[in-house]
Scaffold this motif. Structure first.
Motif, PDB file in Angstrom:
ATOM      1  N   SER A   8       0.825  -1.209   0.000  1.00  0.00           N
ATOM      2  CA  SER A   8       0.000   0.000   0.000  1.00  0.00           C
ATOM      3  C   SER A   8       0.855   1.253   0.000  1.00  0.00           C
ATOM      4  N   ILE A   9       1.911   1.265   0.792  1.00  0.00           N
ATOM      5  CA  ILE A   9       2.808   2.413   0.838  1.00  0.00           C
ATOM      6  C   ILE A   9       3.483   2.598  -0.508  1.00  0.00           C
ATOM      7  N   LEU A  10       3.989   1.503  -1.066  1.00  0.00           N
ATOM      8  CA  LEU A  10       4.642   1.554  -2.368  1.00  0.00           C
ATOM      9  C   LEU A  10       3.667   2.017  -3.445  1.00  0.00           C
ATOM     10  N   LEU A  11       2.469   1.491  -3.403  1.00  0.00           N
ATOM     11  CA  LEU A  11       1.472   1.877  -4.402  1.00  0.00           C
ATOM     12  C   LEU A  11       1.102   3.349  -4.300  1.00  0.00           C
ATOM     13  N   GLY A  12       1.050   3.873  -3.088  1.00  0.00           N
ATOM     14  CA  GLY A  12       0.749   5.292  -2.913  1.00  0.00           C
ATOM     15  C   GLY A  12       1.754   6.159  -3.644  1.00  0.00           C
ATOM     16  N   VAL A  13       3.025   5.820  -3.529  1.00  0.00           N
ATOM     17  CA  VAL A  13       4.081   6.564  -4.210  1.00  0.00           C
ATOM     18  C   VAL A  13       3.962   6.382  -5.722  1.00  0.00           C
ATOM     19  N   ILE A  65      -0.295  -2.344 -11.369  1.00  0.00           N
ATOM     20  CA  ILE A  65      -1.706  -2.047 -11.602  1.00  0.00           C
ATOM     21  C   ILE A  65      -2.588  -3.126 -10.979  1.00  0.00           C
ATOM     22  N   PHE A  66      -2.228  -4.399 -11.195  1.00  0.00           N
ATOM     23  CA  PHE A  66      -3.019  -5.491 -10.626  1.00  0.00           C
ATOM     24  C   PHE A  66      -3.037  -5.431  -9.106  1.00  0.00           C
ATOM     25  N   ILE A  67      -1.897  -5.134  -8.500  1.00  0.00           N
ATOM     26  CA  ILE A  67      -1.824  -5.048  -7.033  1.00  0.00           C
ATOM     27  C   ILE A  67      -2.703  -3.901  -6.536  1.00  0.00           C
ATOM     28  N   LYS A  68      -2.595  -2.747  -7.166  1.00  0.00           N
ATOM     29  CA  LYS A  68      -3.402  -1.580  -6.767  1.00  0.00           C
ATOM     30  C   LYS A  68      -4.882  -1.929  -6.829  1.00  0.00           C
ATOM     31  N   GLU A  69      -5.305  -2.481  -7.948  1.00  0.00           N
ATOM     32  CA  GLU A  69      -6.720  -2.796  -8.124  1.00  0.00           C
ATOM     33  C   GLU A  69      -7.160  -3.940  -7.216  1.00  0.00           C
ATOM     34  N   CYS A  70      -6.275  -4.881  -6.977  1.00  0.00           N
ATOM     35  CA  CYS A  70      -6.585  -5.995  -6.074  1.00  0.00           C
ATOM     36  C   CYS A  70      -6.795  -5.469  -4.648  1.00  0.00           C
ATOM     37  N   LEU A  71      -5.944  -4.539  -4.236  1.00  0.00           N
ATOM     38  CA  LEU A  71      -6.085  -3.956  -2.902  1.00  0.00           C
ATOM     39  C   LEU A  71      -7.345  -3.111  -2.773  1.00  0.00           C
ATOM     40  N   GLU A  72      -7.890  -2.708  -3.922  1.00  0.00           N
ATOM     41  CA  GLU A  72      -9.163  -1.986  -3.937  1.00  0.00           C
ATOM     42  C   GLU A  72     -10.341  -2.953  -4.074  1.00  0.00           C
ATOM     43  N   ASN A 128     -10.829  -5.455  -6.225  1.00  0.00           N
ATOM     44  CA  ASN A 128     -11.204  -5.829  -7.574  1.00  0.00           C
ATOM     45  C   ASN A 128     -10.785  -7.288  -7.772  1.00  0.00           C
ATOM     46  N   ALA A 129     -11.752  -8.196  -7.675  1.00  0.00           N
ATOM     47  CA  ALA A 129     -11.470  -9.634  -7.738  1.00  0.00           C
ATOM     48  C   ALA A 129     -10.841 -10.031  -9.068  1.00  0.00           C
ATOM     49  N   GLU A 130     -11.270  -9.418 -10.137  1.00  0.00           N
ATOM     50  CA  GLU A 130     -10.728  -9.737 -11.467  1.00  0.00           C
ATOM     51  C   GLU A 130      -9.231  -9.416 -11.526  1.00  0.00           C
ATOM     52  N   SER A 131      -8.837  -8.282 -10.954  1.00  0.00           N
ATOM     53  CA  SER A 131      -7.424  -7.908 -10.943  1.00  0.00           C
ATOM     54  C   SER A 131      -6.612  -8.838 -10.044  1.00  0.00           C
ATOM     55  N   CYS A 132      -7.203  -9.284  -8.953  1.00  0.00           N
ATOM     56  CA  CYS A 132      -6.514 -10.250  -8.094  1.00  0.00           C
ATOM     57  C   CYS A 132      -6.270 -11.543  -8.866  1.00  0.00           C
ATOM     58  N   GLN A 133      -7.283 -11.959  -9.606  1.00  0.00           N
ATOM     59  CA  GLN A 133      -7.153 -13.180 -10.402  1.00  0.00           C
ATOM     60  C   GLN A 133      -6.096 -12.976 -11.495  1.00  0.00           C
ATOM     61  N   ASP A 134      -6.086 -11.809 -12.122  1.00  0.00           N
ATOM     62  CA  ASP A 134      -5.062 -11.498 -13.124  1.00  0.00           C
ATOM     63  C   ASP A 134      -3.667 -11.505 -12.501  1.00  0.00           C
ATOM     64  N   LEU A 135      -3.560 -10.988 -11.282  1.00  0.00           N
ATOM     65  CA  LEU A 135      -2.277 -10.997 -10.571  1.00  0.00           C
ATOM     66  C   LEU A 135      -1.813 -12.436 -10.347  1.00  0.00           C
ATOM     67  N   GLY A 136      -2.735 -13.293  -9.924  1.00  0.00           N
ATOM     68  CA  GLY A 136      -2.392 -14.700  -9.738  1.00  0.00           C
ATOM     69  C   GLY A 136      -1.965 -15.368 -11.030  1.00  0.00           C
ATOM     70  N   ALA A 137      -2.682 -15.085 -12.098  1.00  0.00           N
ATOM     71  CA  ALA A 137      -2.345 -15.672 -13.402  1.00  0.00           C
ATOM     72  C   ALA A 137      -0.982 -15.184 -13.885  1.00  0.00           C
ATOM     73  N   ALA A 157      -8.488 -13.293  -4.744  1.00  0.00           N
ATOM     74  CA  ALA A 157      -9.596 -13.377  -5.703  1.00  0.00           C
ATOM     75  C   ALA A 157     -10.662 -14.333  -5.187  1.00  0.00           C
ATOM     76  N   CYS A 158     -10.234 -15.439  -4.605  1.00  0.00           N
ATOM     77  CA  CYS A 158     -11.169 -16.408  -4.021  1.00  0.00           C
ATOM     78  C   CYS A 158     -11.978 -15.745  -2.915  1.00  0.00           C
ATOM     79  N   LEU A 159     -11.294 -15.062  -2.023  1.00  0.00           N
ATOM     80  CA  LEU A 159     -11.968 -14.424  -0.896  1.00  0.00           C
ATOM     81  C   LEU A 159     -12.904 -13.301  -1.338  1.00  0.00           C
ATOM     82  N   LEU A 160     -12.668 -12.781  -2.553  1.00  0.00           N
ATOM     83  CA  LEU A 160     -13.530 -11.731  -3.099  1.00  0.00           C
ATOM     84  C   LEU A 160     -14.633 -12.294  -4.007  1.00  0.00           C
ATOM     85  N   GLY A 161     -14.732 -13.635  -4.049  1.00  0.00           N
ATOM     86  CA  GLY A 161     -15.854 -14.240  -4.765  1.00  0.00           C
ATOM     87  C   GLY A 161     -15.564 -14.898  -6.095  1.00  0.00           C
TER      88      GLY A 161
END
Length: 135
Positions: free
Chosen positions: A14-19, A48-55, A57-66, A84-88
């Motif tokens: 989160s800190i890194l993403l803020g910067v 981008i995937f990490i930022k959106e996953c932390l927000e 966004n289940a699709e971005s979490c899944q993309d991050l995993g892929a 992504a699993c925990l987000l549905g």
């Protein structure tokens, strides 16, 4: 231990993403994580995937995993698919649950598979049945 690592990872990220967001948002039009991944710009895509996953966004979490699977980053793969699993995203439960079991984390893996099954992923249900037959 794994949970504290995950919390530490989220905080550090989160800190890194803020910067990073300050510089990224300064651009008027920027490509999506998928576009960057297709161009093999994996670090930029991961940000981008990490930022959106932390927000949440289940699709971005899944993309991050892929993407983690694609570049052979096991930590990225497990974190992305688990979140992504925990987000549905039930199909991600199968992947993360199976990986946790493979790593010897049966309790976590079974919980993820159960969640995937409960959320309608038939492959997670089949995997649970197979595991019951072997134990």
């Amino acid at each position: 231990m794994r949970r504290s690592f995950f919390i530490h990872w989220i905080t550090s990220t989160s800190i890194l993403l803020g910067v990073l967001l300050v510089s990224v948002c300064a651009q008027a039009d920027f490509p999506s994580g998928r576009e960057l991944a297709a161009q093999k710009k994996y670090k930029a895509a991961a940000r981008i995937f990490i930022k959106e996953c932390l927000e949440n966004n289940a699709e971005s979490c899944q993309d991050l995993g892929a993407m983690g699977t694609l570049i052979d980053d096991k930590q990225m793969t497990i974190l992305g698919f688990t979140r992504a699993c925990l987000l549905g995203k039930a199909e991600s439960c199968l992947i993360s649950g199976s990986q946790e079991i493979y790593r010897g984390h049966d309790k976590d893996g079974l919980a993820l598979l159960r969640r995937g099954c409960a959320d309608g992923n038939n492959d997670s249900c089949r995997q649970l049945d197979l595991l019951k037959q072997h134990h």
